[in-house]
Design a protein around this motif. Structure first.
Motif, PDB file in Angstrom:
ATOM      1  N   GLN A 108      53.666  55.041  98.691  1.00 22.18           N
ATOM      2  CA  GLN A 108      53.697  56.285  97.912  1.00 22.18           C
ATOM      3  C   GLN A 108      55.083  56.950  97.914  1.00 22.18           C
ATOM      4  O   GLN A 108      55.254  57.952  97.237  1.00 22.18           O
ATOM      5  N   ARG A 109      56.016  56.387  98.654  1.00 24.84           N
ATOM      6  CA  ARG A 109      57.366  56.976  98.651  1.00 24.84           C
ATOM      7  C   ARG A 109      58.008  56.783  97.284  1.00 24.84           C
ATOM      8  O   ARG A 109      57.882  55.726  96.668  1.00 24.84           O
TER       9      ARG A 109
ATOM     10  N   GLU B 145      50.270  52.552 103.256  1.00 22.07           N
ATOM     11  CA  GLU B 145      49.972  53.414 102.117  1.00 22.07           C
ATOM     12  C   GLU B 145      51.041  54.494 101.943  1.00 22.07           C
ATOM     13  O   GLU B 145      51.445  54.805 100.820  1.00 22.07           O
ATOM     14  N   GLN B 146      51.510  55.051 103.041  1.00 19.59           N
ATOM     15  CA  GLN B 146      52.563  56.063 102.959  1.00 19.59           C
ATOM     16  C   GLN B 146      53.854  55.473 102.398  1.00 19.59           C
ATOM     17  O   GLN B 146      54.540  56.108 101.592  1.00 19.59           O
TER      18      GLN B 146
ATOM     19  N   SER C 112      45.093  47.964  96.827  1.00 21.13           N
ATOM     20  CA  SER C 112      44.530  49.285  97.140  1.00 21.13           C
ATOM     21  C   SER C 112      43.997  49.305  98.573  1.00 21.13           C
ATOM     22  O   SER C 112      43.767  48.272  99.192  1.00 21.13           O
ATOM     23  N   ARG C 113      43.789  50.512  99.071  1.00 24.02           N
ATOM     24  CA  ARG C 113      43.272  50.658 100.434  1.00 24.02           C
ATOM     25  C   ARG C 113      41.887  50.045 100.568  1.00 24.02           C
ATOM     26  O   ARG C 113      41.544  49.478 101.609  1.00 24.02           O
TER      27      ARG C 113
END
Length: 209
Positions: free
Chosen positions: A202-203, A198-199, A84-85
């Motif tokens: 999430q793809r 993170e991007q 996680s971030r």
């Protein structure tokens, strides 16, 4: 110059040693804390490109970690790319503390020299004045010009202490500010990399026919 050193007496010896040590530390830190060494140009953009394309094998990350302090921080983000971030941020903070400690190496010594220089200079002056007044007790005041010359020689240590301390203090403050600037810039690069990671996470996965 040599006459002034002789005039200061034996208290000049530690002052000269401190001046040599301060010069060595300033040169070493100046070389180590170059921007090209701490934050190589375009490294952040290059690593974000790797992360966006998914070219992140362990050997690649280990090689990045050895390049520079910025590379070490970005490698820490990539190590946690599947977490996680919040976990990535905690890892960046931990690694950042170690990097600050490493970059601040010898700065405490430089600050000590800046503080001790005037005190040693004052000590040398006091020693010289004591010797002069003891001579007056033994032989009387004698020549006033000789007395003034003795006072001037005693003050040589004070002047030398300031000459040692002022550059050391300036360098200490400058390096501290430089490191703080690096930390802000490296944190910015790490956050930008976390955004890319993170991007990518999430793809949507590609559909298999």
């Amino acid at each position: 110059m040599l006459e002034l050193v002789k005039a200061g007496g034996w208290p000049m010896i530690p002052l000269l040693l401190l001046s040599a040590l301060a010069l060595a530390l300033i040169v070493e830190r100046g070389w180590t804390l170059r921007r090209s060494r701490v934050m190589p140009a375009k490294l952040g953009d290059e690593v974000r490109t790797w992360a966006a394309r998914g070219n992140l094998d362990p050997a690649h990350i280990d090689s990045l970690r050895e390049t520079s302090p910025l590379g070490t921080l970005l490698a820490a983000v990539l190590d946690m790319r599947n977490r996680s971030r919040e976990v990535m941020r905690e890892r960046v903070e931990d690694v950042g503390r170690h990097l600050v400690h490493r970059m601040e190496r010898y700065l405490n010594t430089l600050g000590t020299i800046a503080a001790a220089g005037p005190l040693l200079g004052l000590f040398g002056t006091v020693v010289g004045m004591i010797q002069m007044f003891l001579g007056i007790l033994d032989y009387g005041i004698g020549d006033v010009n000789q007395l003034a010359g003795g006072i001037g020689k005693a003050l040589v240590c004070t002047a030398t202490g300031m000459i040692v301390a002022i550059p050391a203090l300036i360098a200490h403050r400058w390096f501290r500010g430089r490191i703080a600037e690096y930390i802000v810039d490296m944190e910015h690069e790490a956050i930008a990399l976390m955004d890319v990671v993170e991007q990518r996470a999430q793809r949507p996965a590609p559909q298999v026919a």
